[in-house]
Structures are given as structure tokens and as C-alpha cells.
Scaffold this motif. Structure first.
Motif, mmCIF file in Angstrom:
data_model
loop_
_atom_site.group_PDB
_atom_site.id
_atom_site.type_symbol
_atom_site.label_atom_id
_atom_site.label_comp_id
_atom_site.label_asym_id
_atom_site.label_seq_id
_atom_site.Cartn_x
_atom_site.Cartn_y
_atom_site.Cartn_z
ATOM 1 N N THR A 58 -0.989 -7.263 -3.115
ATOM 2 C CA THR A 58 -1.578 -8.219 -2.173
ATOM 3 C C THR A 58 -0.956 -9.599 -2.350
ATOM 4 O O THR A 58 -0.641 -10.275 -1.361
ATOM 5 C CB THR A 58 -3.110 -8.265 -2.342
ATOM 6 N N SER A 78 -0.840 -5.383 6.116
ATOM 7 C CA SER A 78 -1.055 -5.749 4.720
ATOM 8 C C SER A 78 -0.917 -4.475 3.896
ATOM 9 O O SER A 78 -0.987 -3.378 4.448
ATOM 10 C CB SER A 78 -2.454 -6.358 4.544
ATOM 11 N N ILE A 80 -8.906 -13.579 -4.223
ATOM 12 C CA ILE A 80 -8.574 -12.204 -3.858
ATOM 13 C C ILE A 80 -9.477 -11.279 -4.655
ATOM 14 O O ILE A 80 -9.469 -11.303 -5.892
ATOM 15 C CB ILE A 80 -7.092 -11.872 -4.138
ATOM 16 N N VAL A 114 -10.043 -7.171 -0.297
ATOM 17 C CA VAL A 114 -9.163 -6.012 -0.185
ATOM 18 C C VAL A 114 -9.988 -4.773 -0.504
ATOM 19 O O VAL A 114 -10.655 -4.720 -1.534
ATOM 20 C CB VAL A 114 -7.975 -6.140 -1.169
ATOM 21 N N TYR A 162 -2.998 -3.073 1.903
ATOM 22 C CA TYR A 162 -4.272 -2.340 1.913
ATOM 23 C C TYR A 162 -5.171 -2.973 2.970
ATOM 24 O O TYR A 162 -4.999 -4.145 3.307
ATOM 25 C CB TYR A 162 -4.961 -2.440 0.537
ATOM 26 N N THR A 195 -7.721 -5.184 4.551
ATOM 27 C CA THR A 195 -8.142 -6.482 4.016
ATOM 28 C C THR A 195 -8.922 -7.263 5.059
ATOM 29 O O THR A 195 -8.496 -7.389 6.202
ATOM 30 C CB THR A 195 -6.898 -7.303 3.587
ATOM 31 N N TRP A 211 2.549 -9.580 -0.849
ATOM 32 C CA TRP A 211 2.451 -9.640 0.617
ATOM 33 C C TRP A 211 2.148 -11.072 1.056
ATOM 34 O O TRP A 211 2.798 -11.606 1.955
ATOM 35 C CB TRP A 211 1.379 -8.661 1.103
#
Length: 189
Positions: free
Chosen positions: A13, A134, A41, A77, A136, A138, A16
């Protein structure tokens, strides 16, 4: 979820966020909050939408109650639920209803990112969809006051979407694959 799995998800993440969102300037507002360490996050362990909704509501309340100088925005996420994009897309209505039910309309909004994100009237492999890809699924919890400040600093904010598609069309699928933005999803035929 063990700590190795969580670390892998967090790492993907962050890559990204840094390589695509900030690196390609897909969101001109992301760099400053990232540099100031104001992006929270959270990796959800939810295995079903009901549990994810509970966690979303906790994160919404936490964001509301936290000083923006500490946490300006949150990425929730959720790698284990809403893997299918249509299910994820349907959940967004539930997320928006939660924002309204909690009295947070006009204060916080939820933006969406998914490994298989697809805008209406596009094909699954349309490179323009990658503006919202993304690693995953999110949910991005954003303070509306932060959006307002960012729009003041970037007066042509409505042009960001179109510019992002142009950037990705120039980059192409091969260019996207070189960004190191987490797990690569195989393209659909």
C-alpha cells in the motif's frame, strides 16, 4: 492475520501511494500529508462486509476526533473482503450511508480504490481505470476541510481526473507494471 501478512500489505500500500498516487501525481494533495506523516494506513482483518462496516465506523469516528495535524486522512485497506469489484462498489452505498448516519456528511467522505476498479462505460482493461487501482480493496476516508484547502491551492481540481487518464494512457499497461505498486493483478481477457 499474522504480522508478516500485515507488513506485506502495508508495504504494498505504501509503494502504491508513493510510486503511483504521489509519483504520478494522481492526487496533487497526497504528497504534503504523506511527507508530514498524516496518512493513517490501517489493515482490516474483516472477512465479511458487516465486520468491515464496524471497522469503517470506528475509523470514521477516530478521524473525526483526531487533530488533522496528527492524522489528516485514513486508508482502510481490507484485503480479505469485497474482493469482487461489483461487491465492493455496492458496499460504497453502505459506507456513504454510515457517514450520513454518523452525522459526518460535509465533514468526511469516502473515496474508493480497488485492484479491479472499473469506471462505468469502460472495459475491464481500460488503462484509465488504473487511476483508482490499488493493491488491495481500500476505502479512503478524507476530511472535506482538507479537500477544500487543497482545491484552493489547486484551482483547477476538476481537471485532475482527465489529466490522470492522460498520464495513464501515456504510461500504458507496461509502464504501470514497472511502478512496483504492490501485487500485480493479471489482466482480464
Amino acid at each position: 492475520m499474522n504480522s508478516t501478512d500485515q507488513d506485506t500489505i502495508l508495504d504494498a500500500t505504501r509503494r502504491w501511494l508513493e510510486n503511483a498516487v504521489i509519483g504520478l501525481n494522481l492526487c496533487p494533495f497526497a504528497k504534503s500529508v504523506h511527507i508530514k506523516n498524516q496518512v493513517r494506513i490501517i489493515v482490516s482483518d474483516a472477512r465479511d462486509p458487516a465486520t468491515l462496516l464496524e471497522q469503517l465506523m470506528l475509523e470514521l469516528r477516530l478521524l473525526q476526533e483526531t487533530d488533522p495535524q496528527e492524522t489528516d486522512t485514513t486508508l482502510l485497506v481490507h484485503p480479505h473482503t469485497l474482493q469482487r469489484f461489483p461487491d465492493f462498489n455496492d458496499f460504497l452505498e453502505i459506507a456513504d450511508a454510515a457517514v450520513a448516519d454518523m452525522g459526518l456528511e460535509g465533514e468526511i467522505q469516502v473515496a474508493s480504490f480497488h485492484p479491479r476498479f472499473q469506471f462505468a462505460d469502460t472495459t475491464i482493461n481500460d488503462i484509465g481505470n488504473f487511476t483508482n487501482h490499488s493493491p488491495y480493496p481500500t476505502l479512503h476516508l478524507i476530511r472535506e476541510s482538507s479537500i477544500a484547502r487543497a482545491v484552493e491551492a489547486f484551482p483547477e481540481a476538476e481537471a485532475i481526473f482527465e489529466r490522470n487518464i492522460e498520464v495513464l494512457e501515456e504510461l500504458g499497461h507496461a509502464g504501470w507494471a514497472t511502478l512496483d505498486v504492490g501485487p500485480q493483478r493479471k489482466q482480464q481477457p
